[in-house]
Design a protein around this motif. Structure first.
Motif, mmCIF file in Angstrom:
data_model
loop_
_atom_site.group_PDB
_atom_site.id
_atom_site.type_symbol
_atom_site.label_atom_id
_atom_site.label_comp_id
_atom_site.label_asym_id
_atom_site.label_seq_id
_atom_site.Cartn_x
_atom_site.Cartn_y
_atom_site.Cartn_z
ATOM 1 N N VAL A 1 0.854 -1.194 0.000
ATOM 2 C CA VAL A 1 0.000 0.000 0.000
ATOM 3 C C VAL A 1 0.889 1.242 0.000
ATOM 4 O O VAL A 1 1.785 1.371 0.836
ATOM 5 N N PRO A 2 0.659 2.187 -0.941
ATOM 6 C CA PRO A 2 1.518 3.368 -1.007
ATOM 7 C C PRO A 2 1.332 4.289 0.201
ATOM 8 O O PRO A 2 0.221 4.445 0.713
ATOM 9 N N CYS A 3 2.445 4.909 0.609
ATOM 10 C CA CYS A 3 2.405 5.873 1.716
ATOM 11 C C CYS A 3 2.180 7.262 1.134
ATOM 12 O O CYS A 3 3.024 8.169 1.266
ATOM 13 N N CYS A 4 1.077 7.421 0.438
ATOM 14 C CA CYS A 4 0.722 8.686 -0.187
ATOM 15 C C CYS A 4 -0.768 8.691 -0.428
ATOM 16 O O CYS A 4 -1.322 7.694 -0.906
ATOM 17 N N THR A 5 -1.416 9.789 -0.088
ATOM 18 C CA THR A 5 -2.835 9.943 -0.413
ATOM 19 C C THR A 5 -3.140 11.432 -0.458
ATOM 20 O O THR A 5 -2.383 12.245 0.097
ATOM 21 N N HIS A 6 -4.256 11.787 -1.128
ATOM 22 C CA HIS A 6 -4.644 13.196 -1.140
ATOM 23 C C HIS A 6 -5.137 13.564 0.248
ATOM 24 O O HIS A 6 -6.047 12.930 0.781
ATOM 25 N N VAL A 7 -4.522 14.601 0.853
ATOM 26 C CA VAL A 7 -4.837 14.925 2.249
ATOM 27 C C VAL A 7 -6.075 15.813 2.330
ATOM 28 O O VAL A 7 -6.981 15.551 3.134
ATOM 29 N N GLY A 8 -6.128 16.853 1.512
ATOM 30 C CA GLY A 8 -7.239 17.809 1.562
ATOM 31 C C GLY A 8 -6.841 19.054 0.794
ATOM 32 O O GLY A 8 -5.721 19.143 0.280
ATOM 33 N N ALA A 9 -7.745 20.024 0.719
ATOM 34 C CA ALA A 9 -7.519 21.207 -0.107
ATOM 35 C C ALA A 9 -6.371 22.087 0.415
ATOM 36 O O ALA A 9 -5.913 21.934 1.555
ATOM 37 N N ASP A 10 -5.949 22.975 -0.384
ATOM 38 C CA ASP A 10 -4.894 24.000 -0.155
ATOM 39 C C ASP A 10 -3.787 23.559 0.799
ATOM 40 O O ASP A 10 -2.965 22.725 0.459
ATOM 41 N N GLY A 11 -3.772 24.070 2.049
ATOM 42 C CA GLY A 11 -2.617 23.816 2.927
ATOM 43 C C GLY A 11 -2.676 22.521 3.724
ATOM 44 O O GLY A 11 -1.822 22.292 4.591
ATOM 45 N N ALA A 12 -3.661 21.646 3.443
ATOM 46 C CA ALA A 12 -3.854 20.457 4.288
ATOM 47 C C ALA A 12 -2.613 19.552 4.342
ATOM 48 O O ALA A 12 -2.279 19.008 5.393
ATOM 49 N N GLY A 13 -1.939 19.408 3.206
ATOM 50 C CA GLY A 13 -0.772 18.523 3.160
ATOM 51 C C GLY A 13 0.351 19.033 4.038
ATOM 52 O O GLY A 13 0.951 18.281 4.820
ATOM 53 N N HIS A 14 0.644 20.324 3.925
ATOM 54 C CA HIS A 14 1.707 20.885 4.766
ATOM 55 C C HIS A 14 1.296 20.924 6.226
ATOM 56 O O HIS A 14 2.133 20.793 7.123
ATOM 57 N N PHE A 15 0.007 21.089 6.480
ATOM 58 C CA PHE A 15 -0.462 21.063 7.869
ATOM 59 C C PHE A 15 -0.195 19.696 8.500
ATOM 60 O O PHE A 15 0.356 19.587 9.597
ATOM 61 N N VAL A 16 -0.579 18.662 7.763
ATOM 62 C CA VAL A 16 -0.420 17.310 8.292
ATOM 63 C C VAL A 16 1.067 16.960 8.455
ATOM 64 O O VAL A 16 1.469 16.309 9.426
ATOM 65 N N LYS A 17 1.888 17.444 7.540
ATOM 66 C CA LYS A 17 3.337 17.222 7.688
ATOM 67 C C LYS A 17 3.847 17.918 8.943
ATOM 68 O O LYS A 17 4.705 17.393 9.674
ATOM 69 N N MET A 18 3.312 19.106 9.221
ATOM 70 C CA MET A 18 3.708 19.839 10.427
ATOM 71 C C MET A 18 3.348 19.038 11.680
ATOM 72 O O MET A 18 4.181 18.888 12.590
ATOM 73 N N VAL A 19 2.131 18.518 11.728
ATOM 74 C CA VAL A 19 1.728 17.739 12.914
ATOM 75 C C VAL A 19 2.554 16.453 12.997
ATOM 76 O O VAL A 19 2.950 16.034 14.095
ATOM 77 N N HIS A 20 2.843 15.848 11.853
ATOM 78 C CA HIS A 20 3.747 14.684 11.838
ATOM 79 C C HIS A 20 5.055 15.040 12.549
ATOM 80 O O HIS A 20 5.539 14.297 13.401
ATOM 81 N N ASN A 21 5.619 16.188 12.200
ATOM 82 C CA ASN A 21 6.884 16.575 12.831
ATOM 83 C C ASN A 21 6.696 16.845 14.314
ATOM 84 O O ASN A 21 7.581 16.539 15.123
ATOM 85 N N GLY A 22 5.545 17.422 14.686
ATOM 86 C CA GLY A 22 5.277 17.656 16.107
ATOM 87 C C GLY A 22 5.227 16.337 16.863
ATOM 88 O O GLY A 22 5.809 16.195 17.946
ATOM 89 N N ILE A 23 4.545 15.359 16.284
ATOM 90 C CA ILE A 23 4.471 14.038 16.915
ATOM 91 C C ILE A 23 5.869 13.430 17.010
ATOM 92 O O ILE A 23 6.219 12.791 18.008
#
Ligand code: NDP
Length: 477
Positions: free
Chosen positions: A166-188
């Protein structure tokens, strides 16, 4: 124009991403501000696949098939804006600009709106896994329009890490959603690292164990529920000997943690959204404390400890307690991070599937771990799960370790060993499960000094007490 995808910015990340595309059979247009990097990519790795190098941005753009798909991989911030400004006049309607650097999501929202006004797609994309991941398969978190993902999805999923196919890639959401989720990933990631560091410190102080012995404990833990990239590298780091001195490597490393800012962004955003991400916040502040040199110098040997000297009698039981406390604290940190994703998703209309986020973090990225499967399953069971901790699997798994968690946090306090992330996670756990919190008193105080009103437990309405006069109660609504 025959290139299927382009990469501009060929430092370590961009170069490896370009090579990854090429190795998967794509024709890759490559460009860098200074042409030397482009030339060295071709000289060193030209045989990885089909590259189309260009010295000028105009030639680079012209070498791409339409709709053009251009990955920008430059230093985040002003450099990204500079590259976008140079690109936009050269592009045509429907072209797709992808920012794969570590942008702050409000910048991504701004850029997306600007490019949309030009008829262009702008896709802020989180990429995790460092240079190794970029080359061999990162975790990829693209935001932007659904339409852009129809073009990009197949390519990005192709070059991403795979777990069980299963690929580790999916559409996250509109506009800044991808960078937002990457930010929380880094926070975790910050929280995970701090929790591991506290576990190491507890084993060191409680058992007087050497780095190598603790490394063996981590290696053992990596065969169970805690199995993860960070636990694995911790075992390796602890086992490493400094070639200069022959001492354990960690014992010669200065105890001041640095940061590049994504942890701080995560905490700042959590404050804006009002989401208690105490694990990530404590981890971020713990790094700040480690770097508070004048304060530490003023305190060492000055502040009274009045602590016991730690005397662990049952070594194996203690190690198991630390393991259980680490697992429970880790679940809290993830639960909080997923709460933050849910809150932002509601705030910005992103409709983020949290189970899918856990799924694309299983491989390629720094927080990859066995335990992420459990998170995906929890959100599959209950897509709108209000609290990850309250999922049946985690309720049982954490419940099983609560006694150990309390023993470790209380013993650490008695023995003067700081455990900001372990202890704040336990405080959160007890807070969120409390039937009644002392916030009743806070509301009463607020009403006293600021007429901020309160609600009652026994009937609906908003009330105020006339504190300075006769203390009569009025109903405001
Ligand atoms: P750097 O962040 O060190 O950036 C160097 C690149 O940016 C070079 O290609 C440089 O071009 C280009 N650049 C800088 N300023 C400008 C400008 N004004 N105009 C045009 N180009 C400019 O490179 P990395 O490869 O380390 O990282 C790239 C991005 O990926 C960053 O946003 C980073 O945060 C992110 N990232 C990095 C990870 C990592 O592990 N390193 C992991 C995940 C994301 P030139 O050669 O001409 O100087």
């Amino acid at each position: 124009a025959r290139a299927q995808i382009g990469v501009t910015g060929l430092a370590v990340m961009g170069r490896n991403l370009a090579r990854n595309f090429a190795r998967h059979g794509y024709t890759v247009a490559v460009h860098n501000r200074s042409f030397g990097r482009t030339q060295s990519l071709i000289a060193d790795h030209g045989d990885d696949g089909d590259f189309v190098p260009s010295e000028s941005m105009a030639d680079f753009v012209a070498s791409l098939a339409r709709p053009r798909k251009i990955v920008i991989m430059v230093k985040a911030g002003a450099a990204t804006d500079a590259v976008i400004a140079e690109l936009v006049p050269l592009l045509e309607e429907g072209d797709i600009v992808i920012d794969a650097g570590n942008a702050h999501f409000p910048d991504t929202r701004r850029r997306e709106a600007e490019l949309r006004a030009h008829g262009l797609h702008f896709v802020g994309t989180g990429v995790s896994g460092g240079e190794e991941g970029a080359l061999n398969g990162p975790s990829i978190m693209p935001g932007g329009s659904v339409e852009s993902y129809e073009w990009l999805g197949p390519i990005f999923e192709d070059i991403s890490a795979k777990v069980d196919g299963v690929p580790c890639c999916t559409h996250v959401g509109a506009d800044g959603a991808g960078h937002f989720v990457k930010m929380v990933h880094n926070g975790i990631e910050y929280a995970d690292m701090q929790l591991i560091a506290e576990a190491y410190d507890l084993l060191k102080q409680g058992l007087g164990a050497s780095a190598a012995e603790i490394g063996e404990i981590f290696a053992q833990w990596n065969t169970g529920d805690l199995e993860s990239f960070l636990i694995e590298i911790t075992a390796e780091v602890l086992a490493h000997t400094d070639p200069e001195t022959g001492a354990a490597f960690v014992d010669v490393v200065l105890d001041r943690a640095e940061q590049k800012g994504t942890g701080r962004w995560t905490v700042q955003n959590a404050l804006d959204l009002g989401v208690p991400i105490t694990g990530i916040a404590e981890a971020t502040f713990a790094r700040a404390l480690s770097g508070s040199v004048p304060q530490r110098e003023a305190a060492v040997g000055t502040l009274v400890a009045d602590a016991s000297s730690w005397d662990v009698t049952d070594r194996d039981a203690f190690i198991e307690d630390v393991r259980l406390a680490l697992y429970a604290s880790k679940v809290v940190a993830y639960s909080q991070g997923f709460d933050q994703i849910a809150a932002a998703s509601a705030e910005f209309g992103w409709d983020i599937d949290r189970g899918a986020m856990a799924r694309i973090w299983r491989g390629g990225c720094i927080i990859r771990a066995r335990f992420l499967n459990r998170i995906t399953e929890a959100y599959e069971r209950t897509p709108n799960l209000p609290l990850l901790l309250a999922d049946e699997y985690f309720t049982a798994a954490v419940g099983n370790g609560v006694g150990a968690w309390r023993r470790i946090v209380s013993q650490a306090a008695l023995n003067g060993v700081p455990t900001p992330a372990f202890s704040s996670s336990l405080a959160y756990y007890d807070g969120v499960r409390a039937e009644r919190l002392p916030a009743n008193l806070i509301q009463a105080q607020r009403d006293f000094f600021g007429a901020h009103t309160y609600q009652r437990t026994d009937r609906a309405g908003v009330f105020h007490t006339e504190w300075t006069t006769d203390r009569s109660q009025t109903q405001e609504s």
